[in-house]
Scaffold this active site. Structure first.
Site, PDB file in Angstrom:
ATOM      1  N   GLU A  31       0.823  -1.202   0.000  1.00  0.00           N
ATOM      2  CA  GLU A  31       0.000   0.000   0.000  1.00  0.00           C
ATOM      3  C   GLU A  31       0.862   1.260   0.000  1.00  0.00           C
ATOM      4  O   GLU A  31       0.595   2.207  -0.729  1.00  0.00           O
ATOM      5  CB  GLU A  31      -0.942   0.010   1.207  1.00  0.00           C
ATOM      6  CG  GLU A  31      -2.146  -0.906   1.054  1.00  0.00           C
ATOM      7  CD  GLU A  31      -1.809  -2.380   1.222  1.00  0.00           C
ATOM      8  OE1 GLU A  31      -0.706  -2.684   1.731  1.00  0.00           O
ATOM      9  OE2 GLU A  31      -2.638  -3.233   0.834  1.00  0.00           O
ATOM     10  N   HIS A  89     -12.139  -6.070   7.690  1.00  0.00           N
ATOM     11  CA  HIS A  89     -12.872  -5.819   6.452  1.00  0.00           C
ATOM     12  C   HIS A  89     -14.108  -4.988   6.771  1.00  0.00           C
ATOM     13  O   HIS A  89     -15.119  -5.088   6.108  1.00  0.00           O
ATOM     14  CB  HIS A  89     -13.273  -7.136   5.782  1.00  0.00           C
ATOM     15  CG  HIS A  89     -12.099  -7.964   5.359  1.00  0.00           C
ATOM     16  ND1 HIS A  89     -11.452  -8.817   6.206  1.00  0.00           N
ATOM     17  CD2 HIS A  89     -11.446  -8.041   4.178  1.00  0.00           C
ATOM     18  CE1 HIS A  89     -10.447  -9.396   5.572  1.00  0.00           C
ATOM     19  NE2 HIS A  89     -10.420  -8.942   4.345  1.00  0.00           N
TER      20      HIS A  89
END
Lengths: 403, 463
Positions: free
Chosen positions: A136, A207
């Site tokens: 990322e 999530h």
């Protein structure tokens, strides 16, 4: 919606692909023992009826009556699409009209794990739509560098929960680039970082997160959360066109669930305006993203039960946010509730509540109530107790009205 | 990274369904490199099984761990020895005499500026400073071998890059004093230079964040090189120290640069220390260069005290970086940090004064080039004295000019955060203005250009 008897076709489809819905029109109905399923006999905490909710445009006429759309769009065509398709169409339009636009991230090339980038690599080539290594900080840094040399990268973080490795790049680099370069005029304003956000029923700790408040504390960033396909398309196109770095957070539970009529042609929605979804005179509810549907259901029940009238405001742009629209509404109603999924302490609600207290103090008839996630993590099977549901919003309306 | 999954839970029922992509029935139309190889993957009699993760690997029957400590260290490329003699007389030096003199003058100028500004900081006339002592050759040498249109990202010890590209003494001083002529509008700490005209991005203090930027910028340049075949192609160049190479951003950047095949040169200045941390506490491999191969990047180690080696290496790296549309190159330039880390550091707390003096005397880029120049009768003691006194005067003049300038207007505290002022910022500016006007004795606004009025100018600007 009354329960329907599934047809043979629907049943056979269910046996082949049990992860799709028995109800063809409502693609996100949970089946079996799902964490988000409502208790038997629940009156308030039912499943959200995306098919009938007033927050989505179910007819072409309703979609085109939106005064924010430009006149030529309002005369045009619409089609019924869900949120991920709306994102896909916005990306497609941006790639088509501006050769500086790049789309990349983890698993982008085959269409993305949420299908937002379907067919873009085949249509625009892997020079412009491509996979990056699983890093990322690397892909966001890469995007900042590309933006600083004049490209308009749209980077994707696969889940908002995984944006933290890139936090340094976003906070110390993307947000400060224009400011620190001074008169050299170099900036990374072409940058958009997309990320799926919010709870999804069974996302557990990594999530489910909604880290928007962490970004709203950073000068130099714009933070945007759409609530519907129409918004996703219009706001994403505005974000790509905007010359400031934008964090674009897409509520992932709405990717398939929210289906509505969306103008076929490209259009832009303003990045500094909240939207009044429903007018009312007794109470203002401020929210954004998925909880708006919860609020809408709670308002319907509360208005029926208490005979009150509630105004619902979608912030849309979480930072910089539209203080005027919120204050105008609260000055009228005298009561306010803020609803969001993420934790209460130092959340977006804290800022909204403080602003209301500061600038509408004399009009307030009750304390500003915050209905938010509790001070805990989103443990897998506890999600329904942690995230604001219809009952909690309903109760907040009751308490605030009775204060 | 964690478990990645789709928006649906995987359930046994899925086994009965036809093989699909993660999230539906659509099969990808894009063919991936490894998929092409898969068709030949595993016949029963194959000598090599083509694992997608390591296509060219052969099987072996010997259990043999790869031991980096058994390998010879990567050699260090040099052109001159420490007495200024050319080692390979046939290839010689590919630098013209005139150019070599300019390089020498720039190195001397940089070292004199460093000396004076370090002292100025000690006298409290400057808040902070960082010298380049011992590393002048790396910055000036590599910058001189690049095209002026190449885009450069620096860490902070590369003032020589700016000097070689034409950053003037006045520009240096304006930035150091953060005065009204500073391109950074007085927002950054000293030594955080930047210049659009010279294609050098503004320095930020965060270490290694510029390395992935360089990869991204190089990718943008790669696309622009393709879109504009008439324009001479450009590359991106990134400088960083060996300490910064321990950051995750270094790994992320080199990996993405290799997978996207970007025209970029990554130049590591390995000067032995990251503040007080010696390289033995920084890494255990063979420096930074040994990592290049792991990423599939062409790599070279160069003697950073030899400006001719630095130049030749950079030139060749630039040529290779542009080959076949683009590819990244890693160069590790070896040096020794002669000065303190910064003005906030006393390096004798963690290393011997003797060691530093030894490096200063035995080998440094300026004396080595001077020896070469003297060997060719291009330089002598008189010229040296003249150059040093002239440069010192020039620096001091620029210093005095910069010190007299006012500070930039207060409005620059707010503008530039976003492209346009936000509504919230307007409220804040009005509130600040109100405070400044009601408590005039508490603030020294007159040293800022335009005083309080600059805030009005900002508020009057069209939204």
């Amino acid at each position: 919606m009354p329960p329907q008897t599934p047809s043979i076709r629907a049943l056979s489809r269910y046996l082949l692909r049990p992860h799709t819905s028995l109800h063809p029109r409502c693609q996100y109905r949970p089946q079996g023992r799902r964490q988000s399923s409502a208790a038997a006999g629940a009156r308030l905490n039912g499943t959200v009826e995306y098919d009938t909710t007033p927050l989505l445009h179910h007819t072409s006429r309703a979609a085109l009556s939106n005064p924010e759309l430009p006149p030529d769009i309002r005369k045009g065509q619409t089609k019924r699409i869900n949120l991920y398709t709306a994102v896909n169409e916005a990306l497609r339009h941006a790639l088509q009209t501006d050769e500086r636009v790049l789309v990349f991230g983890e698993d982008i090339q085959f269409g993305g794990v949420f299908r937002c980038t379907m067919n873009l690599a085949t249509d625009f080539g892997t020079d412009r739509v491509f996979n990056t290594p699983l890093s990322e900080q690397g892909l966001v840094g890469f995007a900042i560098g590309a933006a600083s040399e004049g490209m308009r990268p749209v980077a994707e973080i696969q889940f908002a929960d995984y944006v933290f490795p890139a936090f340094d790049q976003i906070v110390n680099e993307a947000a400060k680039y224009r400011y620190r370069t001074g008169t050299t005029g170099v900036n990374c304003g072409g940058l958009v970082i997309r990320m799926p956000t919010g709870v999804v029923g069974h996302g557990a700790l990594y999530h489910s997160q909604s880290p928007e408040a962490l970004f709203t504390h950073i000068p130099g960033l714009r933070v945007i959360i759409p609530r519907s396909p129409v918004q996703a398309k219009g706001l994403l196109l505005s974000a790509i066109r905007c010359n400031d770095p934008v964090i674009f957070m897409e509520p992932k539970v709405l990717y398939r669930a929210a289906v509505e009529q969306v103008p076929v042609d490209a259009y832009h929605l303003p990045l500094d305006k909240a939207e009044v979804l429903k007018t009312g005179k007794d109470l203002t509810i401020v929210s954004y993203g998925t909880p708006l549907y919860t609020c809408s259901a709670a308002i319907a029940a509360a208005e029926k039960d208490f005979g009150c009238s509630v105004e619902l405001i979608d912030l849309r742009t979480i930072y910089p946010w539209d203080r005027e629209t919120v204050l105008e509404s609260v000055k009228k109603t005298g009561r306010a509730i803020v609803v969001h999924e993420s934790m209460m302490n130092a959340g977006v609600g804290a800022e909204v509540a403080a602003t209301i207290q500061e600038r509408a103090f004399l009009r307030l008839e009750a304390p500003v109530k915050r209905v938010t996630g509790w001070a805990t993590h989103t443990g897998l099977v506890y999600e329904k107790f942690i995230i604001p549901d219809v009952t909690r919003v309903y109760d907040a309306i009751k308490k605030t009205i009775d204060y | 990274m964690s478990l990645r999954y789709t928006s649906r839970r995987i359930r046994p029922g899925k086994l009965w369904s036809p093989p699909t992509c993660l999230n539906g029935s659509h099969t990808s139309k894009v063919t991936f490199g490894w998929q092409k190889c898969r068709s030949v993957a595993s016949t029963a009699s194959a000598e090599k099984v083509l694992f997608p993760g390591a296509l060219n690997s052969e099987f072996t029957n010997t259990l043999n761990f790869l031991r980096p400590s058994n390998k010879k260290a990567i050699p260090t490329y040099r052109v001159l020895d420490q007495y200024g003699e050319v080692l390979d007389k046939e290839t010689g030096v590919d630098t013209e005499d005139g150019e070599a003199l300019t390089l020498y003058q720039n190195m001397v100028c940089l070292s004199i500026m460093d000396l004076l500004m370090f002292e100025a900081q000690r006298q409290g006339r400057l808040s902070f400073y960082m010298v380049s002592a011992g590393e002048e050759g790396i910055a000036i040498g590599s910058a001189s071998a690049l095209s002026p249109s190449d885009v450069i990202f620096c860490q902070y010890r590369e003032s020589g890059v700016y000097m070689q590209r034409g950053f003037t003494l006045d520009q240096f001083m304006s930035q150091l004093f953060a005065n009204s002529k500073d391109a950074g509008l007085g927002r950054n700490m000293p030594v955080h230079y930047g210049s659009k005209e010279l294609n050098i991005h503004t320095i930020s203090s965060t270490l290694a964040t510029q390395i992935p930027h360089a990869a991204g910028a190089a990718y943008a340049l790669k696309l622009q090189n393709m879109q504009q075949p008439g324009v001479p192609p450009r590359i991106a160049v990134c400088f960083f120290g060996e300490g910064a190479a321990s950051e995750g951003d270094f790994h992320a950047a080199l990996n993405i640069a290799a997978t996207r095949q970007v025209p970029a040169i990554f130049i590591c200045r390995n000067n032995g220390y990251a503040i007080s941390t010696p390289t033995s506490d920084q890494y255990r491999g063979d420096g930074i260069a040994s990592r290049g191969a792991g990423y599939g990047i062409d790599t070279l180690r160069v003697d950073g005290n030899d400006i001719f080696a630095v130049r030749r290496a950079t030139k060749e790296a630039r040529r290779r970086a542009l080959e076949d549309g683009g590819r990244p190159i890693l160069i590790e330039m070896m040096a020794y940090r002669v000065g303190h880390h910064s003005t906030s550091d006393d390096s004798f707390a963690y290393r011997q004064k003797l060691e530093v003096e030894d490096w200063k005397r035995r080998d440094n880029p300026i004396t080595r080039l001077r020896k070469w120049l003297e060997g060719r009768n291009l330089w002598n003691e008189d010229k040296e004295k003249e150059l040093r006194s002239r440069t010192r005067k020039d620096v001091l003049k620029a210093f005095e000019r910069a010190e007299k300038e006012k500070l930039p207007p207060i409005k620059h505290a707010f503008d530039g955060v976003y492209e346009k002022l936000t509504q919230e910022q307007r409220l804040h500016i009005e509130e600040l203005k109100d405070i400044l006007q009601r408590y005039p004795k508490e603030y020294d606004v007159d040293q800022y250009e335009g005083g309080v009025k600059s805030l009005d100018q900002l508020l009057d600007e069209k939204n």
